[in-house]
Design an enzyme around this catalytic site. Structure first.
Site, PDB file in Angstrom:
ATOM      1  N   ASP A  16       0.859  -1.178   0.000  1.00 24.66           N
ATOM      2  CA  ASP A  16       0.000   0.000   0.000  1.00 24.66           C
ATOM      3  C   ASP A  16       0.892   1.223   0.000  1.00 24.66           C
ATOM      4  OD1 ASP A  16      -2.296  -1.269   0.078  1.00 24.66           O
ATOM      5  OD2 ASP A  16      -2.666  -1.105   2.206  1.00 24.66           O
ATOM      6  N   THR A  75      -0.291   4.502   1.430  1.00 23.18           N
ATOM      7  CA  THR A  75      -0.537   5.319   2.612  1.00 23.18           C
ATOM      8  C   THR A  75      -0.133   4.594   3.880  1.00 23.18           C
ATOM      9  OG1 THR A  75      -2.435   6.060   1.400  1.00 23.18           O
ATOM     10  CG2 THR A  75      -2.271   6.760   3.675  1.00 23.18           C
ATOM     11  N   ASP A 106      -4.270  -2.665   5.087  1.00 18.71           N
ATOM     12  CA  ASP A 106      -4.725  -2.178   6.383  1.00 18.71           C
ATOM     13  C   ASP A 106      -6.236  -2.184   6.476  1.00 18.71           C
ATOM     14  OD1 ASP A 106      -5.185  -0.270   4.558  1.00 18.71           O
ATOM     15  OD2 ASP A 106      -3.996   1.301   5.484  1.00 18.71           O
TER      16      ASP A 106
END
Length: 1173
Positions: free
Chosen positions: A428, A430, A750
């Site tokens: 990912d 972020t 996440d």
């Protein structure tokens, strides 16, 4: 459902029956009543609440809790509640006791054989033949008469003793492993916290501390920690599939179904606790009622249930295979040894010496046979590498413990070594590559592009008021900015990071969002369209006092701008906003912002005047359109300073890093370049989700593996991607057969929606801080600091595990080869093994248990990251290692045989060969034994390097365990030789003899240098050993997804099918050339081609992509009833729009699909906040 509840009622009731009598006065509601209430379903429950308590607030009053302030948090009150209603905790299953583990260790076949042999030997040693008949039993001399009866039992007893040692060591290892695992488990459980309101403060407490009467806040992606009743919520849906078996998400509301069930029963089901799809932070508050049930004890069962499903890890597969091969060879050798010994004895006694078989001599003969049998068994014991599983366990357990310090919390042991083979990481953006501290750095307001945040005076007051109200209300109320914990620190961002950045913008403009929120509490919000990965926007409706409505929207700039028909101009008035104005803004504002790596977000509003009929709120598309744009802001998320370096390390180690993000493609490209994922001037692909989908699907909209294979090797950045895209990419890379090795993919995630991708990947990393519970549940390793560098550490540890085991093997096999050959030839030539049973067991102990400890705990070094990954089919024993094993074995055999057959002349001592049955131990054999052990000790140092390095001592003092064990073994060896006496068949040696033994032992170090000079490439005859099973082609997870386990034969069949289809494909291409045949043959062959995409061929339909778009549950407001019919058939009827909509509309999944696509399946990829805006 009944049974589950009952089992918890049973022990809940007993626990509290005594107390209920005296405590019921305290609360106006009893445990039994609460429990009965939670048994009911939707409308029945509502009726019961209304009849018995009035409403939810009535229950709150009886439980003495305030719906807004929560419990007082006073310890006495909490204790009293726990006394009346019990704790929110399921006691874990009892661990195995030490004795149980001992019993399990005793089940080992070789040990049982040894025990039997030892007992027989003991029994016979106490039988004394009648005097004087010895002459008759042939010259089977029975040794010196003196003390023979007294010492005969020693050998049997010593064998038993060493068996006891082995068992205790094994049991202790298992016990400490279990204990570590429990520690890990409890750490995971303690980390599970939940947000509750106590004394008006929102705090996080461990799940086990929640008590009846607590008011809890549930947000998107939470797992409910206990059963409860909804007090107030927004657009809340819950996945109750594990309780009811209904795969649809159940909508919860005050007027239809206010009961929220947690399902952490002790059912050991995996991955099932309810996921709350609440609005990201709807104040969905509940009280844990039947709190007996909501405990966390099932973590352990989950593990248990999880183990058989996953096929053995790559390493274990290779090891098991190797161990079996070695074991078979050992068995053969030991059988031959016994047969030769017995035959030799029988022929010599009854044939050559022509003795009759006398009845009274039988016990003596049997004693001989038993002795032969024991020798055979010891050969077997030495040959079987029972230290292998031990080495793996120790190595993994040690790594897991140490990885804890490197911020990797390992949930499944085998993830550790799989990570060492990783060839691709899909990360990912972020929070993993970036700091996840979002700040607004640029803005486009009142037709000006501000490169830094303007002064509040520069903005017209009415625009400012829109901004302030819109941002305060249209951000989840759980997102807040709190004062820093330490003086001078940064303010803490709580909740959704993007929203915190927007709230931070208000603080920069010297306005306080909290004032607005106090004025408009969350209860006053008329309607909220929560954020999810399909909408990529969030909207909130306010009802004004005059009956008009105003809706505020925020979201990805390209999506919101498409719906804007007006824009606030420089003087604060709304003016018309045409498509070409929109293109101007995109070119002059959004693209420049994005190319600097900023995430752009558009803020807009719309008014519904008072006089008109109330809008149809459920029809979202008509509501969120015709907006007026307030501003476009650029949010920066700075790259973590240590990431570029970590990515460089990965690339050097042969691992491709790919970035998968929900951000816009320019932003993604800018960040990828900053991180070093993309280098200027290279021809790597950056694709957007819809572009990616267009390229990998055929005309029918099905995903084709061949198409994915054309894209993934070059793909580095996937932007604006949905969770399904992430899953598709991971699956495509794993199933790909383009490269000669099957790719091993690690994924970070996440959000709740990353679950499927995390599960599909070989190793799933969940974020410990930002991750939702659902993501953690699906992952193999949790990154406790959310940092990409921790992944690099995991790779290092994984490779280290692999190397440690290879080191151990190299050492172990050398000992095996030598010990077996010595015992075998010795027995055949001298009728007696030069190494006695007890000595063999001691050698076995150093070899197996101690060496595994010493070699498996080598700490990793950076140099591990300088080589390419081994790949799944790389044999455990490389040719270099084979060269080392055979080379050292050769040296040791030469030494041992020289000592055995010429040692007595060399040292000028009595020969130990052909000793009678109970002869005292000879110096000769003691020297052989001693030299043998010392050679092993020094060879243990050689074994520290497996890639043919010269310096075997490098970093030896970094490993305290290794030094301790080598020295400890040496000391024990001295004690055994000098004081072991009869039980160890040793006699004391002089200093000179000791020095010779040590000298011969150290020879292995010099010999090792000689071996490493020979280039391996010259030795063509060396074979590698310990290949992975060839089933590697079919990814392991495929098995977990298939309900039925696939046995190997069937696997081979499938492989055959794949090859057959490949063959067909080739034929087809040839046929295309021969056009004449086209009409007749071609149709016949058309079918296999579409099937030969391994994708459709071996997955089960749930993940066939044609129906996986609809699987994204849209968290929209169609009532569960409306779309019930479409939900029943999980793939909606094909609408012409279905596969093309991505292309037509340029938006990922157009919202029109909502109605047809609200089907959701339990495995469906849900939405993440990473793709948030």
């Amino acid at each position: 459902m009944g049974d589950m509840a009952n089992n918890s009622v049973a022990y809940g009731g007993v626990k509290n029956s005594l107390k209920e009598a005296n405590h019921d006065g305290d609360f106006g509601i009893t445990l039994a009543e609460l429990r009965a209430l939670m048994e009911l379903r939707s409308t029945d429950a509502l009726r019961k609440i209304q009849e018995s308590y009035g409403d939810v607030y009535g229950i709150c009053a009886r439980l003495k809790t305030s719906p807004n302030e929560g419990l007082s948090g006073n310890p006495a009150d909490i204790e009293r509640r726990e006394a009346v209603f019990g704790k929110n905790f399921i006691p874990p299953k009892k661990p195995k006791t030490f004795l149980q583990l001992v019993w399990e260790a005793l089940q080992d076949v070789t040990l049982i054989i040894l025990e039997i042999a030892a007992i027989v030997s003991l029994g016979l040693s106490f039988y004394q033949p009648p005097e004087g008949d010895n002459a008759l039993c042939g010259d089977v001399s029975v040794g010196e008469e003196e003390g023979e009866g007294e010492t005969g039992w020693i050998e049997g007893a010593a064998i038993l003793l060493s068996v006891v040692c082995v068992v205790l060591v094994t049991a202790f290892n298992d016990w400490s492993k279990e204990k570590q695992f429990r520690g890990l488990q409890s750490r995971i459980e303690q980390e599970q916290k939940f947000t509750v309101i106590r004394g008006g403060q929102v705090i996080q407490i461990p799940v086990a501390d929640i008590t009846v009467g607590d008011i809890a806040q549930v947000k998107y992606g939470d797992l409910l920690p206990a059963d409860g009743i909804l007090i107030q919520g927004n657009d809340l849906k819950i996945d109750e599939s594990s309780l009811t078996g209904e795969s649809d998400h159940v909508r919860k509301s005050l007027d239809k179904d206010p009961l929220l069930l947690s399902d952490k029963k002790q059912d050991g089901a995996i991955e099932n606790r309810n996921k709350a799809k609440a609005q990201d932070g709807a104040a969905m508050e509940m009280q844990p009622l039947k709190s007996e049930e909501g405990g966390d004890g099932d973590e352990k069962d989950k593990k248990k249930a999880n183990l058989p499903k996953k096929e053995k890890s790559v390493l274990q597969g290779k090891l098991t295979k190797l161990a079996v091969q070695i074991g078979k060879a050992g068995l053969l050798m030991s059988a031959i040894t016994v047969i030769i010994l017995v035959l030799y004895f029988v022929i010599d006694t009854f044939w050559v010496q022509k003795r009759p078989w006398l009845a009274e001599c039988t016990p003596i003969y049997i004693q001989y046979f038993v002795k032969f049998f024991i020798i055979g068994v010891t050969v077997l014991v030495v040959a079987v590498p029972e230290g292998l599983p031990l080495a793996v366990t120790i190595s993994l357990a040690y790594s897991v413990k140490k990885m804890m310090k490197d911020n990797n919390l390992v949930r499944h042991l085998d993830a550790c070594e799989t990570m060492g083979n990783a060839t691709a990481i899909c990360s990912d953006k972020t929070g993993t590559l970036t700091m996840n501290r979002m700040t607004v750095v640029q803005a486009y307001i009142n037709e000006k592009h501000y490169k830094k945040i303007p002064e509040p005076e520069a903005i017209p007051p009415n625009i400012l008021s829109y901004l302030v109200t819109g941002l305060s209300v249209n951000c989840a109320y759980t997102s807040k900015i709190l004062p820093p914990e330490k003086e001078g620190g940064l303010p803490r961002h709580v909740g959704n990071k993007t929203e915190c950045a927007l709230l931070g913008l208000l603080l920069d403009l010297k306005r306080d969002y909290q004032d607005v929120r106090n004025e408009i509490p969350e209860e006053a919000l008329y309607k909220v369209y929560t954020f999810n990965s399909v909408r990529k926007s969030m909207s909130t409706v306010l009802k004004n006092s005059d009956g008009s409505y105003r809706i505020f929207s925020k979201g990805a700039s390209e999506i919101i701008l498409k719906k804007c028909f007006k824009i606030l101009s420089a003087n604060g008035e709304a003016k018309v906003f045409r498509p070409r104005d929109r293109d101007d803004i995109v070119k002059t504002v959004i693209e420049p912002m994005a190319s600097e790596g900023l995430r752009t977000i558009c803020l807009a509003f719309r008014d519904f005047p008072a006089g008109e009929p109330e809008p149809e709120w459920d029809n979202e598309n008509d509501i969120v359109t015709g907006l007026t744009c307030i501003a476009v802001v650029g949010i920066e998320d700075p790259v973590r300073p240590e990431v570029p370096d970590a990515i460089k390390k990965c690339q050097r180690a042969g691992i491709t890093v790919r970035m998968v993000t929900g951000d816009n493609i320019n932003t993604a490209r800018a960040i990828a370049t900053k991180c070093g994922i993309l280098h200027p001037g290279e021809d790597f692909l950056c694709l957007e989700g819809k572009d990616f989908n267009r390229r990998i699907r055929n005309e029918k909209g099905e995903i084709e593996q061949e198409r994915i294979d054309k894209i993934w090797p070059k793909l580095r950045v996937l932007a604006r991607s949905s969770p399904t895209d992430k899953h598709t990419l991971v699956k495509g890379i794993i199933d790909s057969t383009v490269s000669e090795q099957r790719q091993v993919v690690a994924v970070t995630g996440d959000g709740t929606n990353d679950g499927p991708a995390l599960k599909k990947a070989d190793v799933g990393f969940a974020m410990g801080i930002a991750g939702t519970d659902v993501a953690k549940e699906a992952s193999d390793i949790i990154l406790t600091d959310d940092n990409f560098t921790s992944i690099v550490k995991a790779v290092m540890w994984g490779r280290n595990v692999y190397d440690s085991i290879s080191k151990f093997l190299q050492f172990q096999l050398t000992v095996n080869v030598v010990a077996v050959i010595v015992a075998f030839t010795g027995a055949c030539i001298t009728q007696d093994s030069p190494l006695k049973a007890v000595q063999m067991l001691w050698v076995n102990l150093i070899m197996d248990t101690l060496a595994s400890l010493a070699l498996a705990t080598e700490p990793p070094t950076e140099s591990l990251l300088l080589r390419k990954p081994y790949g799944r089919n790389k044999p455990l024993i490389s040719r270099t290692m084979m060269k080392n094993i055979l080379g050292h074995a050769f040296y040791q055999l030469v030494v041992v045989f020289t000592l055995l057959f010429a040692g007595e002349k060399f040292f000028d001592i009595d020969s130990g060969r052909n000793a009678p049955l109970h002869a005292p131990p000879s110096e000769h054999y003691t020297i052989v034994f001693n030299t043998f052990v010392l050679m092993q000790l020094f060879n243990e140092i050689n074994a520290r390097k497996i890639h043919g390095e010269r310096n075997v001592f490098e970093g030896i003092f970094n490993n305290a365990i290794f030094c301790t064990i080598v020295l400890g073994t040496f000391v024990v060896q001295i004690i055994i030789v000098q004081f072991g006496g009869k039980p160890f068949s040793c006699s004391e040696l002089s200093i000179e003899q000791w020095l010779w033994s040590i000298f011969l032992g150290m020879g292995t170090l010099l010999w090792g240098q000689l071996i490493s000079t020979i280039p391996t490439s010259r030795l063509k005859f060396l074979k590698e050993a310990g290949h992975g099973t060839q089933k590697e082609e079919i990814p392991e997870e495929e098995l977990a997804e298939d309900v039925e386990e696939i046995d190997h034969a069937e696997r081979e069949l499938r492989r055959g099918q794949i090859l057959w289809f490949r063959g067909l494909n080739r034929i087809q291409t040839q046929i295309r050339v021969v056009n004449a045949f086209r009409s007749s043959l071609y149709e016949g062959l058309e079918k296999p081609e579409s099937r030969s995409s391994i994708h459709n061929f071996m997955t089960h339909p749930e993940f066939r992509i044609e129906d996986s778009e609809p699987h994204i549950p849209l968290i929209d407001d169609t009532d569960a009833e409306d779309d019930a019919p479409t939900k029943r058939n999980s793939s909606p009827p094909p609408s012409p729009n279905k596969n093309n909509n991505a292309v037509d509309s340029g938006i990922y999944l157009t919202i029109e699909m909502n109605k047809s696509a609200t089907s959701s399946s339990p495995g469906s990829p849900l939405h993440s906040l990473e793709t948030s805006l």
